[in-house]
Motif scaffolding. Structure first.
Motif, PDB file in Angstrom:
ATOM      1  N   PRO A   1     -56.147   1.201  55.407  1.00  0.00           N
ATOM      2  CA  PRO A   1     -57.099   0.699  53.752  1.00  0.00           C
ATOM      3  C   PRO A   1     -55.953   1.042  52.667  1.00  0.00           C
ATOM      4  CG  PRO A   1     -56.910   3.326  54.020  1.00  0.00           C
ATOM      5  CD  PRO A   1     -56.124   2.501  55.319  1.00  0.00           C
ATOM      6  N   VAL A   2     -56.971   0.097  52.289  1.00  0.00           N
ATOM      7  CA  VAL A   2     -56.107  -0.145  50.612  1.00  0.00           C
ATOM      8  C   VAL A   2     -57.032   0.347  49.736  1.00  0.00           C
ATOM      9  CG1 VAL A   2     -55.388  -1.811  48.653  1.00  0.00           C
ATOM     10  CG2 VAL A   2     -55.407  -2.424  51.043  1.00  0.00           C
ATOM     11  N   PRO A   3     -56.384   2.274  49.177  1.00  0.00           N
ATOM     12  CA  PRO A   3     -56.869   2.816  48.150  1.00  0.00           C
ATOM     13  C   PRO A   3     -57.368   2.504  47.053  1.00  0.00           C
ATOM     14  CG  PRO A   3     -54.431   4.126  48.290  1.00  0.00           C
ATOM     15  CD  PRO A   3     -54.793   1.729  49.124  1.00  0.00           C
ATOM     16  N   TYR A   4     -57.822   2.764  45.759  1.00  0.00           N
ATOM     17  CA  TYR A   4     -58.216   2.373  44.526  1.00  0.00           C
ATOM     18  C   TYR A   4     -58.309   3.563  44.078  1.00  0.00           C
ATOM     19  CZ  TYR A   4     -57.229  -2.662  45.004  1.00  0.00           C
ATOM     20  OH  TYR A   4     -57.673  -4.036  45.813  1.00  0.00           O
TER      21      TYR A   4
ATOM     22  N   SER B   1     -66.053   5.665  51.648  1.00  0.00           N
ATOM     23  CA  SER B   1     -64.820   6.699  51.556  1.00  0.00           C
ATOM     24  C   SER B   1     -65.305   7.075  50.008  1.00  0.00           C
ATOM     25  CB  SER B   1     -63.573   5.782  51.607  1.00  0.00           C
ATOM     26  OG  SER B   1     -63.347   4.418  50.805  1.00  0.00           O
ATOM     27  N   LEU B   2     -66.223   6.624  49.534  1.00  0.00           N
ATOM     28  CA  LEU B   2     -66.839   6.959  47.755  1.00  0.00           C
ATOM     29  C   LEU B   2     -66.953   8.650  47.500  1.00  0.00           C
ATOM     30  CD1 LEU B   2     -66.932   5.138  45.271  1.00  0.00           C
ATOM     31  CD2 LEU B   2     -69.639   5.452  45.810  1.00  0.00           C
ATOM     32  N   LYS B   3     -65.575   8.425  46.360  1.00  0.00           N
ATOM     33  CA  LYS B   3     -65.726   9.440  45.778  1.00  0.00           C
ATOM     34  C   LYS B   3     -65.870   9.935  44.409  1.00  0.00           C
ATOM     35  CE  LYS B   3     -65.256  12.597  49.268  1.00  0.00           C
ATOM     36  NZ  LYS B   3     -66.181  13.972  49.692  1.00  0.00           N
ATOM     37  N   ILE B   4     -66.706  10.423  43.430  1.00  0.00           N
ATOM     38  CA  ILE B   4     -67.084  10.179  42.258  1.00  0.00           C
ATOM     39  C   ILE B   4     -66.967  11.989  41.762  1.00  0.00           C
ATOM     40  CG2 ILE B   4     -68.237   9.861  39.921  1.00  0.00           C
ATOM     41  CD1 ILE B   4     -69.994   7.942  41.904  1.00  0.00           C
TER      42      ILE B   4
ATOM     43  N   PHE C   1     -60.780  -2.176  53.172  1.00  0.00           N
ATOM     44  CA  PHE C   1     -60.098  -3.366  54.332  1.00  0.00           C
ATOM     45  C   PHE C   1     -59.596  -4.248  54.562  1.00  0.00           C
ATOM     46  CE2 PHE C   1     -61.740   1.248  55.934  1.00  0.00           C
ATOM     47  CZ  PHE C   1     -60.398   1.598  56.273  1.00  0.00           C
ATOM     48  N   VAL C   2     -58.914  -5.101  54.410  1.00  0.00           N
ATOM     49  CA  VAL C   2     -57.883  -6.013  54.448  1.00  0.00           C
ATOM     50  C   VAL C   2     -58.858  -7.076  55.817  1.00  0.00           C
ATOM     51  CG1 VAL C   2     -56.483  -7.914  54.915  1.00  0.00           C
ATOM     52  CG2 VAL C   2     -55.648  -5.816  53.183  1.00  0.00           C
TER      53      VAL C   2
END
Length: 683
Positions: free
Chosen positions: A197-200, A230-233, A279-280
């Motif tokens: 995964p590519v994390p932002y 994967s969403l976290k706030i 994900f790519v």
């Protein structure tokens, strides 16, 4: 320090894990990022090296990409090395390479050595990457040089050092990559493994201003997909305490998202941090991930740009043909494949294939997998192809197929084929047409006329066994039958004997085998079997009276050798049929009783004729004496006797004064003597 090969770093379908060299040169970069020099090693291999960033800074990520193109595989051998000397301002050097081309890699300080492995014999092109960080020794505006050495040739690549700038000014919203995700000096994220995964991270209202309700919209770029799980706030307090409010926002309906879109409505006045992964999904030159936040004062944008790292790649190409040998009968098609085994990502337009088809091949049909545009010029019999439709990814089925017919190729001839990929030769494949054996059956009297009806078998001279799988135009057989055309057939390599088992009508069987061999040097093997024409002999056996004699036995002799034997029948006839033309002797070996053996008789046998031979046996003659005596022993004259014998013989004789009656020179045989008149005074 050990190197890292891509089997451990780039797992599973590392299809587009890294971009091929042309990506860094043509898609989104400028050559000015680093000096780039290419070398040509005596037309054996070309090498190009460049840094992927313009500058190197302490703590910032950069990489050196080395591309190689093998033009002559015969001059690159396992054990040859590529040596890279990096500037001394690099740390944490991590090579990414492919074991499909390299058997070993070592890092010793700032020197990296890669050793070609056994598969390099099928190699065409490849690339590898050295990832590194700048260290604290970097000086501002100083040029640093890396060298790549293969053999006695050297490639150089340059990068400029720059000091790290300070500053701590943040916009109301900004986007960065997740913790420990590598970035270059331009702030671009480097995707080293596209299967991870590519994390932002998006930071909202770091200054905790009263911006009113904050509406965040984030659009996922082409080639990526949002991992919604994967969403976290997090809500961040002034003391930098993080509170997970993900479920609160999800349950209150303040989050809308799918794999291409994320929208969040934030409460005013607080600072928030949003983390998620993407994900790519496809290869792109750049991944521009842009978020927009709308608040009381307007809009603000945050952007994070990611690129695929160069990593490592290797591509092997090899030529195959489905038949090493092909027959002269039936389907004579062959199939060539130019196959690519890709262990990296090779962009569109980077594989150029040319194949010059042998002019003796016909019915050419060419196809390619979906990466290629394939063209064929029938006038020059040349195939040209390029992967201009799509990138060749690791594990892709990528190949060019050529169907051709060898029907115009001569028996025993070998057709070779070698393709060129990016100017370098592939391996060479060979197909040999089987040798052809042609059998003609003729008569010695007329060698230009083919004879039908002769039958032959083939014996393996090495084991003396009969061959049961003779390949002919009409299929497999174990008996060859001649006709008015030569028989064409094939046999595996070996030594053989051709044996005639039945002669054509009017010809004698030739029992002498014809020896021949089939080997790799054979082309057309012409066999001519010759038979002598035949005639007949008819013997008529009689006595002096021209009466037929039964039981006379004869040998037919040629050149001192007994050819046939036989015995006359009751009509005195003996026939020798289908005898080779020529000169013979008829030798009587046993005469009928009472007859002398005749002298040898010479006879000439002519084609399709019957030679008549009359042989007369002479009688064996003897004498018969009859003596007449009385009871007292006295010899009596005047006695009359009737003598009967073979073939109606009958004579009457009378005894003389000595009591004797004589018959001289009478035929050999059994006689009956009967007294028909007694002497005077006797009964």
């Amino acid at each position: 320090m050990d190197c890292t090969n891509s089997k451990s770093v780039l797992k599973k379908l590392s299809v587009a894990l890294i971009m091929f060299m042309f990506l860094t040169l043509t898609q989104g970069y400028q050559i000015s990022f680093a000096d780039s020099v290419a070398l040509t090693n005596s037309n054996t291999v070309t090498v190009e090296a460049h840094f992927t960033t313009e500058k190197i800074r302490d703590g910032f990520y950069t990489s050196l990409v080395v591309n190689y193109n093998i033009l002559d595989r015969s001059n690159i051998k396992p054990g040859d090395k590529i040596i890279i000397k990096l500037p001394d301002v690099c740390r944490d050097i991590k090579p990414i390479y492919k074991t499909e081309h390299f058997s070993n890699c070592t890092v010793n300080g700032d020197t990296v050595t890669l050793t070609f492995g056994p598969n390099i014999n099928e190699g065409v092109q490849g690339y590898f990457t050295l990832y590194m960080y700048g260290n604290s020794n970097i000086k501002n505006n100083q040029n640093y040089e890396a060298t790549v050495t293969i053999g006695n040739k050297v490639v150089k690549a340059n990068i400029e050092g720059v000091a790290v700038d300070g500053g701590d000014s943040y916009p109301d919203m900004y986007k960065v990559f997740g913790t420990n995700f590598p970035v270059n000096n331009l702030g671009e994220g480097i995707i080293v493994d596209r299967n991870k995964p590519v994390p932002y991270t998006i930071v909202v209202n770091r200054g905790r201003k009263n911006l009113g309700t904050m509406n965040l919209k984030d659009t996922i770029p082409n080639g990526m997909a949002l991992d919604t799980s994967s969403l976290k706030i997090y809500e961040v307090s002034p003391n930098n305490n993080y509170t997970d409010v993900t479920n609160l926002y999800l349950n209150s309906g303040r989050v809308n998202m799918n794999y291409k879109h994320l929208q969040i409505y934030f409460d005013p006045g607080n600072m928030y941090m949003v983390d998620y992964n993407t994900f790519v999904t496809s290869t792109e030159s750049k991944y521009n991930n842009t978020a927009t936040m709308t608040d009381y004062y307007g809009n603000v944008q945050g952007q994070a740009v990611a690129i695929l790292g160069s990593g490592a790649g290797a591509i092997n190409v090899y030529k195959t043909v489905d038949k090493k040998n092909i027959g002269n009968f039936g389907n004579q098609n062959i199939i060539y494949h130019i196959k690519f085994d890709s262990f990296g990502t090779f962009l569109k337009g980077t594989m150029h294939i040319q194949d010059k088809i042998n002019p003796k091949l016909t019915d050419i049909k060419v196809t390619g997998t979906n990466q290629f545009t394939v063209k064929y010029d029938s006038a020059t019999k040349t195939l040209d192809a390029v992967n201009d439709k799509s990138t060749i990814e690791p594990g892709d089925n990528a190949e060019i197929t050529i169907n051709a017919s060898m029907k115009n190729v001569k028996p025993g001839e070998t057709i070779t084929n070698t393709a060129q990929v990016n100017g370098g030769d592939t391996n060479t494949v060979h197909t040999t047409k089987n040798p052809l054996i042609q059998l003609s059956k003729v008569g010695i009297d007329n060698p230009n006329h083919l004879l039908s009806g002769a039958e032959f078998e083939v014996i393996n001279a090495d084991n003396n066994e009969r061959v049961s799988n003779i390949v002919t135009e009409k299929g497999n057989t174990n008996i060859l039958i001649t006709s008015d055309k030569p028989i064409k057939f094939e046999l595996p390599y070996g030594n053989y004997k051709l044996v005639e088992i039945k002669a054509p009508n009017g010809y004698a069987l030739n029992t002498k085998p014809i020896d021949f061999s089939v080997n790799a040097n054979s082309t057309i093997i012409n066999l001519t079997a010759k038979d002598n024409p035949t005639g007949n002999i008819k013997i008529i056996k009689t006595n002096d009276l021209k009466e037929p004699l039964q039981g006379a036995k004869f040998n037919l002799v040629k050149d001192g050798k007994v050819i046939k034997t036989g015995e006359t029948d009751k009509e005195g006839i003996l026939e020798f049929n289908n005898i080779e033309v020529g000169d013979y002797k008829i030798v009587e070996v046993s005469a009928p009783k009472g007859y002398e053996i005749s002298k040898d008789t010479s006879v000439k046998v002519n084609k399709d004729q019957t030679s008549l031979v009359n042989i007369v046996d002479k009688n064996i003659l003897g004498n018969l004496n009859i003596t007449k005596i009385g009871n007292d022993g006295a010899k009596l004259s005047g006695a009359e006797f009737t003598v009967e014998g073979p073939n109606g013989y009958k004579q009457v004789v009378t005894t003389d004064k000595a009591g004797v009656a004589t018959l001289n020179n009478i035929p050999w045989g059994t006689y009956t003597v009967r007294e028909t008149k007694a002497p005077i005074g006797y009964e």
